[in-house]
Design a protein around this motif. Sequence first.
Motif, short mmCIF file in Angstrom:
data_model
loop_
_atom_site.label_atom_id
_atom_site.label_comp_id
_atom_site.label_asym_id
_atom_site.label_seq_id
_atom_site.Cartn_x
_atom_site.Cartn_y
_atom_site.Cartn_z
N VAL A 111 9.71 -3.84 6.07
CA VAL A 111 8.69 -4.54 5.28
C VAL A 111 8.04 -5.61 6.16
O VAL A 111 6.82 -5.82 6.11
N LYS A 112 8.86 -6.27 6.98
CA LYS A 112 8.34 -7.32 7.86
C LYS A 112 7.33 -6.74 8.86
O LYS A 112 6.26 -7.32 9.08
N ASP A 113 7.67 -5.60 9.45
CA ASP A 113 6.73 -4.94 10.38
C ASP A 113 5.42 -4.63 9.66
O ASP A 113 4.33 -4.86 10.19
N LEU A 114 5.56 -4.09 8.46
CA LEU A 114 4.35 -3.69 7.73
C LEU A 114 3.50 -4.90 7.36
O LEU A 114 2.28 -4.85 7.38
N LYS A 115 4.17 -6.00 7.07
CA LYS A 115 3.44 -7.22 6.72
C LYS A 115 2.64 -7.73 7.92
O LYS A 115 1.49 -8.14 7.77
N SER A 116 3.25 -7.65 9.11
CA SER A 116 2.56 -8.21 10.28
C SER A 116 1.60 -7.21 10.94
O SER A 116 0.67 -7.61 11.63
N GLU A 117 1.81 -5.91 10.73
CA GLU A 117 1.02 -4.93 11.48
C GLU A 117 -0.03 -4.19 10.67
O GLU A 117 -0.70 -3.30 11.19
N THR A 118 -0.15 -4.49 9.39
CA THR A 118 -1.15 -3.79 8.58
C THR A 118 -2.08 -4.78 7.89
O THR A 118 -1.77 -5.97 7.78
N LEU A 119 -3.20 -4.28 7.41
CA LEU A 119 -4.17 -5.13 6.72
C LEU A 119 -3.53 -5.69 5.44
O LEU A 119 -2.88 -4.97 4.70
N PRO A 120 -3.70 -6.98 5.19
CA PRO A 120 -3.03 -7.61 4.04
C PRO A 120 -3.70 -7.22 2.72
O PRO A 120 -4.87 -6.85 2.69
N PRO A 121 -2.95 -7.36 1.61
CA PRO A 121 -3.48 -7.00 0.29
C PRO A 121 -4.74 -7.77 -0.07
O PRO A 121 -5.60 -7.24 -0.78
N GLU A 122 -4.89 -9.00 0.47
CA GLU A 122 -6.08 -9.81 0.14
C GLU A 122 -7.36 -9.12 0.59
O GLU A 122 -8.42 -9.33 0.02
N GLN A 123 -7.27 -8.28 1.62
CA GLN A 123 -8.47 -7.57 2.09
C GLN A 123 -8.73 -6.29 1.28
O GLN A 123 -9.70 -5.58 1.54
N VAL A 124 -7.85 -5.99 0.34
CA VAL A 124 -7.94 -4.79 -0.50
C VAL A 124 -8.24 -3.54 0.32
O VAL A 124 -9.26 -2.86 0.08
N PRO A 125 -7.41 -3.25 1.30
CA PRO A 125 -7.66 -2.04 2.08
C PRO A 125 -7.30 -0.78 1.30
O PRO A 125 -6.50 -0.83 0.36
N LEU A 126 -7.92 0.32 1.69
CA LEU A 126 -7.47 1.64 1.24
C LEU A 126 -6.51 2.12 2.32
O LEU A 126 -6.88 2.20 3.50
N THR A 127 -5.27 2.37 1.94
CA THR A 127 -4.25 2.74 2.92
C THR A 127 -3.90 4.21 2.80
O THR A 127 -3.65 4.70 1.70
N TYR A 128 -3.92 4.90 3.92
CA TYR A 128 -3.52 6.31 3.97
C TYR A 128 -2.20 6.39 4.71
O TYR A 128 -2.07 5.84 5.81
N ILE A 129 -1.23 7.08 4.14
CA ILE A 129 0.07 7.26 4.80
C ILE A 129 0.34 8.75 4.94
O ILE A 129 0.22 9.50 3.96
N CYS A 130 0.71 9.19 6.13
CA CYS A 130 1.04 10.60 6.32
C CYS A 130 2.27 10.73 7.20
O CYS A 130 2.39 10.08 8.23
N GLY A 131 3.22 11.55 6.76
CA GLY A 131 4.44 11.75 7.54
C GLY A 131 5.46 12.50 6.72
O GLY A 131 5.15 13.02 5.64
N PRO A 132 6.71 12.54 7.21
CA PRO A 132 7.77 13.20 6.44
C PRO A 132 8.01 12.47 5.11
O PRO A 132 7.71 11.28 5.00
N THR A 133 8.56 13.19 4.14
CA THR A 133 8.73 12.65 2.80
C THR A 133 9.42 11.27 2.80
O THR A 133 8.94 10.34 2.16
#
Lengths: 95, 194, 241
Positions: C191-213
């Motif tokens: 969760v910490k990695d995701l918090k620092s390495e992805t666009l924050p919720p305040e920017q209301v990004p559209l997030t696409y996730i693709c990978g194994p289940t």
Amino acid sequence: MNHLDGNVLAGPGMGLFAFDPTTTQCQCQSCADIATLGQAMVYGQPMGFVARCRYCDNVLVVIVEHAGQKSLNMRGLRWLRVGDEARNDRISAGD
Amino acid sequence: MMAVFGGRRRDDNPALPPGQYLTESFPVLSAGPTPSIDTQDWEFFIHTEAAHTHQWTWDQFIALPSEDITADIHCVTSWSKLGAGWRGVALDTLFAGVETGFDFVMAHSYGGYTTNLPLEDLLNGRAWIAYEYDGGEIDPEHGGPARLLVPHLYFWKSAKWIRGLVMQSGDKPGFWEENGYNLHGDPWREERYA
Amino acid sequence: MSRRTNAWLTGSLARAHPLTASARSITFAVPGWPGNDPGHHVDVRLTAPDGYQVVRSYSIASTGTGEEIELAIDRLPDGEVSPFLVDDLELGDTVELRGPLGGWFVWRPEQTQPVQLIAGGSGVVPFIAMTRAHASAGNSIPMQLLYSLRAPCDAFFRDELSQPSATAPTTWHYTRTVPPGWSRSAGRLTVKDLKSETLPPEQVPLTYICGPTGFVETVSRALISLGHAADNIRTERFGGI
């Protein structure tokens, strides 16, 4: 069992629908959640595609493909609504 | 030269029904998420038209006479696994005190799955409620704590996470049967689809 | 673009090159292919001489109106189809294809939300198409990629993702082995990695996730716990058969 996303219904849904089923908004009969079919959880391959509600696991849609035939069952949907495919970002359930 | 997709190995093994391919693994196929069932909460029932329900708790069920079963299993998606070893209670044992005039059964599972069978396919030493596979407990993903085992029919009939049987007067279709699969499912007659 | 056809098309292998020790880029020439948007997938059907058929879905790495499509396939050890596509298929060989499929997981340049892409392993393929489309559209909407992979040698399209003309920056994350001198240790995305390495919720990004289940499950749950709305997260799991 690894489930997939509703997005995988696009292929088997060809020929059954005149639209892309994955961008179609629909309501779960059981818990009233509104989502697109692309957001459903898909189980059952390779016997068939069983799309379940992302929240309550209710079976929304079943598609079975076999030699020359397709069977479609939409037992868990209250309704579905077809949008303009080119504007699929506008028909997310938050609308 | 063109590369030819080999598909699966097709053996001339007389134990293989038509159109089946041998596998050593045990593929998992499920129409929904794997339910987690504590044997403390588990129960098995047979419900008849007399509105009489026969019920067993896990401890009562485990105390019944059981048998070792060696059986070939045939999945409708065309893999077969030969010589699998199970332990379970014969349906003959469970039906010993059950009176019914109905000829058909709907099997119900934890998680909501259903499959229909003729009663005669469940009796005479041809079907069990299995609770051991290969000498140990059955993994939840393979249907544990207990699953129906009807090896002479395609494996979707061997309902995982079995919860109970409801007698029915006609052969009303279960989950896959309602969606294009055969009401009976005999692999030797290739009864795959409706 | 992207009119769906309702038939199996025939594609012949036009080009191929290895991506990693276990993966290969394969480009099919598909007469009648209507073009595809970034994120679309295609169903591939193979038929054995005895009539046995299998169908698998693959994301498309290419985008646009041409009659060629590029796939990037990772060989699964017990796979039935992927070893054939990676090891056996030769130039000129044909397969059947239907598509383009799956409008839910596409990104179109006219979309206005900032975009966060999160890939696990070979789940990067649809994002290759998206970053290509983003670069060629000269789009100013922020798009960035977080690419989680086991080891540096498992990267698909590393040069392309790293080149100066790339308009969507890539953050690399390694779960087993890191490159020499890497400042972080190997480990699964937290969760910490995701918090620092992805666009924050305040920017209301559209997030696409693709990978194994399992990857998609973990990452999407973490994003929701960080405050992203479920409806702003689009997922594409692949099963692995």
